[in-house]
Design a protein around this motif. Structure first.
Motif, PDB file in Angstrom:
ATOM      1  N   GLY A 177       4.500  18.588  31.359  1.00 60.62           N
ATOM      2  CA  GLY A 177       5.456  18.277  30.303  1.00 60.62           C
ATOM      3  C   GLY A 177       6.840  18.059  30.880  1.00 60.62           C
ATOM      4  O   GLY A 177       7.062  18.211  32.088  1.00 60.62           O
ATOM      5  N   THR A 178       7.785  17.721  30.023  1.00 59.13           N
ATOM      6  CA  THR A 178       9.157  17.508  30.480  1.00 59.13           C
ATOM      7  C   THR A 178       9.848  18.799  30.867  1.00 59.13           C
ATOM      8  O   THR A 178      10.801  18.791  31.649  1.00 59.13           O
ATOM      9  N   ASP A 179       9.366  19.941  30.349  1.00 59.85           N
ATOM     10  CA  ASP A 179      10.032  21.215  30.607  1.00 59.85           C
ATOM     11  C   ASP A 179       9.204  22.206  31.412  1.00 59.85           C
ATOM     12  O   ASP A 179       9.757  23.166  31.962  1.00 59.85           O
ATOM     13  N   ALA A 180       7.883  22.014  31.475  1.00 62.88           N
ATOM     14  CA  ALA A 180       7.028  22.980  32.174  1.00 62.88           C
ATOM     15  C   ALA A 180       5.694  22.343  32.505  1.00 62.88           C
ATOM     16  O   ALA A 180       5.357  21.242  32.029  1.00 62.88           O
ATOM     17  N   THR A 181       4.924  23.053  33.314  1.00 66.87           N
ATOM     18  CA  THR A 181       3.591  22.616  33.738  1.00 66.87           C
ATOM     19  C   THR A 181       2.599  23.755  33.547  1.00 66.87           C
ATOM     20  O   THR A 181       2.923  24.918  33.814  1.00 66.87           O
ATOM     21  N   LEU A 182       1.406  23.414  33.091  1.00 62.33           N
ATOM     22  CA  LEU A 182       0.300  24.366  33.013  1.00 62.33           C
ATOM     23  C   LEU A 182      -0.804  23.928  33.963  1.00 62.33           C
ATOM     24  O   LEU A 182      -1.043  22.728  34.142  1.00 62.33           O
ATOM     25  N   MET A 183      -1.474  24.900  34.583  1.00 58.88           N
ATOM     26  CA  MET A 183      -2.611  24.612  35.450  1.00 58.88           C
ATOM     27  C   MET A 183      -3.724  25.597  35.157  1.00 58.88           C
ATOM     28  O   MET A 183      -3.501  26.800  35.088  1.00 58.88           O
ATOM     29  N   LEU A 216      -5.203  30.849  33.926  1.00 57.64           N
ATOM     30  CA  LEU A 216      -4.134  29.953  33.500  1.00 57.64           C
ATOM     31  C   LEU A 216      -2.841  30.282  34.234  1.00 57.64           C
ATOM     32  O   LEU A 216      -2.451  31.445  34.346  1.00 57.64           O
ATOM     33  N   PHE A 217      -2.184  29.244  34.750  1.00 56.84           N
ATOM     34  CA  PHE A 217      -0.900  29.384  35.422  1.00 56.84           C
ATOM     35  C   PHE A 217       0.117  28.484  34.739  1.00 56.84           C
ATOM     36  O   PHE A 217      -0.229  27.444  34.166  1.00 56.84           O
ATOM     37  N   GLY A 218       1.383  28.877  34.825  1.00 58.32           N
ATOM     38  CA  GLY A 218       2.429  28.058  34.252  1.00 58.32           C
ATOM     39  C   GLY A 218       3.727  28.194  35.017  1.00 58.32           C
ATOM     40  O   GLY A 218       3.960  29.189  35.711  1.00 58.32           O
ATOM     41  N   GLY A 219       4.550  27.178  34.898  1.00 61.01           N
ATOM     42  CA  GLY A 219       5.864  27.217  35.527  1.00 61.01           C
ATOM     43  C   GLY A 219       6.817  26.287  34.802  1.00 61.01           C
ATOM     44  O   GLY A 219       6.458  25.151  34.481  1.00 61.01           O
ATOM     45  N   SER A 220       8.035  26.778  34.530  1.00 55.23           N
ATOM     46  CA  SER A 220       9.048  25.969  33.864  1.00 55.23           C
ATOM     47  C   SER A 220      10.032  25.425  34.885  1.00 55.23           C
ATOM     48  O   SER A 220       9.920  25.673  36.089  1.00 55.23           O
ATOM     49  N   LYS A 221      11.034  24.713  34.405  1.00 51.64           N
ATOM     50  CA  LYS A 221      12.073  24.167  35.284  1.00 51.64           C
ATOM     51  C   LYS A 221      12.774  25.262  36.074  1.00 51.64           C
ATOM     52  O   LYS A 221      13.240  25.037  37.195  1.00 51.64           O
ATOM     53  N   LYS A 222      12.866  26.436  35.489  1.00 53.83           N
ATOM     54  CA  LYS A 222      13.595  27.535  36.128  1.00 53.83           C
ATOM     55  C   LYS A 222      12.771  28.262  37.188  1.00 53.83           C
ATOM     56  O   LYS A 222      13.317  29.052  37.961  1.00 53.83           O
ATOM     57  N   ASP A 223      11.462  28.018  37.230  1.00 55.73           N
ATOM     58  CA  ASP A 223      10.584  28.735  38.147  1.00 55.73           C
ATOM     59  C   ASP A 223      10.427  27.969  39.453  1.00 55.73           C
ATOM     60  O   ASP A 223      10.357  26.740  39.465  1.00 55.73           O
ATOM     61  N   SER A 224      10.353  28.701  40.562  1.00 58.64           N
ATOM     62  CA  SER A 224      10.160  28.067  41.866  1.00 58.64           C
ATOM     63  C   SER A 224       8.696  27.763  42.145  1.00 58.64           C
ATOM     64  O   SER A 224       8.379  26.950  43.021  1.00 58.64           O
TER      65      SER A 224
END
Length: 346
Positions: free
Chosen positions: A261-267, A275-283
């Motif tokens: 997505g524009t703000d985060a990713t799910l895997m 389930l894993f996730g990361g937003s713009k703020k996450d490294s």
């Protein structure tokens, strides 16, 4: 029929029927398993003896014409699903059919029409169960804006290793039994629809690397069902999708699904259903814990009986969604054969 006893007949009693459906129905109060018709009287009698099912029929016609059951559980391969669903409904019996729904989209549409013509009867397809634990959490994250605007979905699924020309024929390799169903395509597309909705167009390339396989009698069969597919799709909800499924890639990367997505990713790590996730703020991506009350589970038989009793509607899986995934799988083959983009619905 809330308090009435519900009597179940089984047509086809293979692995999933013995492992899931029969034990599942046996656990439900007020449900009685009354009849079975398998590929032979002998195999039907084995099921009868193992599970205490009193009536064994020589064929499915005799079972459906009998008056000893209210509902049918179909456990055959896809080539019989349409016929058995139509005949079950014509005989005024509720019906739960094994997946995949049918051989092709035309059969699926006919089955849906028959179910709509019998609104007093419950029609249900056994759902793709592998992502049930994650589905609600993924849906919530998307609906609550965690991802922002959806951009892309990627699925990589590798079921085998290097090309094995000596492997035996499986019924899934036989187009006469499977129709347009290819590997685990329909199963994963059904799960994807729960998260991001259906596709509106498909472009696909398919290859069959192992063109002949031998059955248990050493008879050779020509194979036309692909063992490697690459798909590009446009989803009605906006994003594009890229799907690769293969049984012939050695040392392939791990099986996973990515939702960007524009703000985060799910895997989704497919082998462990993590389930894993990361937003713009996450490294980097971080594991997303699934609360117990959000973890779905297998309750196919319970849902079927509850729908018959008027307690809840069928959601996993209704015939509308079955039509959608059968249209998608057929569109993949049509695109591969013609070299054209196929628009959906068909």
């Amino acid at each position: 029929m809330h308090d009435d006893k519900i009597k179940i007949g089984f047509i086809g009693a293979g692995g999933n029927t013995k492992l899931k459906h029969i034990p599942g129905f046996q656990k439900i109060e007020g449900v009685e398993l009354v009849s079975v018709a398998n590929r032979s009287i002998e195999s039907g009698q084995k099921i009868s003896d193992e599970f205490g099912i009193p009536n064994v029929y020589a064929n499915w016609q005799e079972l459906l014409e009998a008056d000893d059951c209210d509902a049918i559980c179909i456990g055959t391969w896809p080539y019989l699903h349409s016929t058995l669903v139509l005949e079950s409904l014509a005989n005024e019996k509720h019906v739960l059919t094994e997946a995949r729904m049918a051989m092709n989209a035309s059969q699926a549409h006919e089955m849906l029409a028959a179910s709509l013509a019998h609104p007093n009867l419950v029609s249900q397809i056994v759902p793709a169960p592998h992502t049930l634990k994650l589905d609600q959490t993924i849906q919530d994250l998307i609906q609550n804006g965690y991802l922002g605007e959806l951009i892309s979905v990627e699925l990589n699924l590798h079921e085998g290793n290097f090309v094995d020309r000596n492997s035996n024929l499986h019924w899934r390799h036989n187009r006469d039994l499977s129709g347009f169903n290819i590997m685990q395509l329909g199963i994963w597309y059904e799960a994807m629809m729960r998260w991001v909705g259906p596709a509106e167009s498909v472009i696909a390339l398919t290859k069959t690397h192992v063109k002949y396989r031998k059955d248990e009698n050493e008879k050779s069969h020509h194979i036309t069902i692909p063992d490697h597919i690459e798909i590009l799709a446009e989803l009605a909800s906006g994003p594009t999708a890229r799907l690769r499924l293969s049984t012939v890639l050695g040392h392939a990367p791990s099986n996973n699904v990515w939702i960007y997505g524009t703000d985060a990713t799910l895997m989704i790590e497919a082998e462990t259903m993590t389930l894993f996730g990361g937003s713009k703020k996450d490294s980097k991506l971080k594991k997303i814990e699934i609360p117990e009350d959000k973890q779905g589970s297998w309750r196919v038989e319970e849902e079927f009986i509850n729908a018959i009793r008027g307690i809840e509607p069928v959601t996993h899986t209704n015939f509308y969604d079955g039509v959608r995934y059968m249209e998608f799988t057929e569109a993949v083959t049509r695109s591969s054969q013609t070299g054209m983009k196929i628009n959906l619905p068909l």
